[in-house]
Design a protein around this motif. Sequence first.
Motif, short mmCIF file in Angstrom:
data_model
loop_
_atom_site.label_atom_id
_atom_site.label_comp_id
_atom_site.label_asym_id
_atom_site.label_seq_id
_atom_site.Cartn_x
_atom_site.Cartn_y
_atom_site.Cartn_z
N ALA A 65 0.85 -1.21 0.00
CA ALA A 65 0.00 0.00 0.00
C ALA A 65 0.88 1.26 0.00
CB ALA A 65 -0.91 -0.01 1.22
N GLY A 66 1.96 1.23 0.75
CA GLY A 66 2.88 2.38 0.82
C GLY A 66 3.49 2.67 -0.55
N LEU A 67 3.91 1.62 -1.24
CA LEU A 67 4.55 1.81 -2.55
C LEU A 67 3.54 2.32 -3.57
CD1 LEU A 67 6.76 -1.43 -2.65
CD2 LEU A 67 7.58 0.93 -2.41
N ALA A 68 2.33 1.74 -3.55
CA ALA A 68 1.30 2.14 -4.51
C ALA A 68 0.89 3.60 -4.28
CB ALA A 68 0.10 1.21 -4.41
N ALA A 69 0.89 4.01 -3.02
CA ALA A 69 0.49 5.39 -2.71
C ALA A 69 1.60 6.38 -3.12
CB ALA A 69 0.20 5.52 -1.21
N ARG A 70 2.84 5.94 -2.98
CA ARG A 70 3.97 6.86 -3.17
C ARG A 70 4.33 7.06 -4.64
NH1 ARG A 70 8.35 4.32 -0.37
NH2 ARG A 70 6.75 4.08 1.20
N TYR A 71 4.17 6.02 -5.46
CA TYR A 71 4.73 6.09 -6.81
C TYR A 71 3.64 5.94 -7.88
CZ TYR A 71 9.02 5.24 -4.20
OH TYR A 71 10.04 5.32 -3.30
#
Length: 256
Positions: free
Chosen positions: A40-46
């Motif tokens: 979720a963190g990666l999808a939100a950030r990039y």
Amino acid sequence: MKLGFIGTGALTAAIVAGLKSVADNSVSVVLSPRNEEIAAGLAARYADVRIAADNQAVLDDCDTVMLAVRPQIAHEVLPALRFRSDHRVVSLIATLSVEEVAGLIGPVATVTKALPMPMIAHRQGATILFPPDPAMAAFFGRLGKAIEVTDADEFNALSVVTATYASYFKYLDTIHSWLEGHQVSGEKARDYIATLFKALANAPDRAPDAGFMHLAQEYATRGGINEQVLRELTERDMFGAFAQSLEGIYRRISKS
Ligand SMILES: NC(=O)c1ccc[n+]([C@@H]2O[C@H](COP(=O)([O-])OP(=O)(O)OC[C@H]3O[C@@H](n4cnc5c(N)ncnc54)[C@H](OP(=O)(O)O)[C@@H]3O)[C@@H](O)[C@H]2O)c1
């Protein structure tokens, strides 16, 4: 390239961070949903990073797939997945050989073993690849450096280098603790050590033809303080013991 990851843990996060820090990257990324928080963190950030419904959906939506689960999980998970014959598979699973991975996934276009390091997040360090794979060498080359090797034993031998990081920091910590014992503030000691060793780390690049012992000799002036420390540690066989540890790691890696 449509890049998928089976396993979204520390190493996947580092690769995606490095990849997405390249200005002109046109790679879309699809992640398996575990670990939920990291994905979720990666999808939100990039941009252009999304989470698939499950592992099979990752495969169905990518042309290149990185296997980034732990080895025990790989034996459980991979045989249940349907890989396509045109999938390009990159295994990051340190302890499985190319043949073992191929046995778990069935026939695919290519299986390449890669050993990136967490510093790939900052596009630093090097990734070793076996067998040579020009497309993946280009990919990892943009995220630091790629080093292709032509035989599995050479891959295993190079992997041993990655077992020495903790000892390197213990070496620096020994200097640091000694300085603190001589009333130097921890902060000042850390700053001085880190700055000097950063400069030393540049020496091989500045003198590309010099061997490491040549660089050592440059500092080991006869009768000087560097020569004394080198001689005393050598006499106590500190480097011999270190080389023995490397051999032990090589045997351990080669057996797994
Ligand atoms: N980290 C390194 O420096 C490094 C360097 C070189 C090679 N490697 C290799 O890279 C691989 C991954 O290492 P890592 O450090 O990234 O490990 P990690 O942080 O433990 O990541 C593995 C991920 O796999 C997920 N997972 C567990 N079961 C799964 C399943 N059934 N389907 C899909 N994903 C699942 C885990 O999710 P949960 O958290 O939800 O369980 C976890 O996020 C390992 O094989 C390791 O040998 C790592």
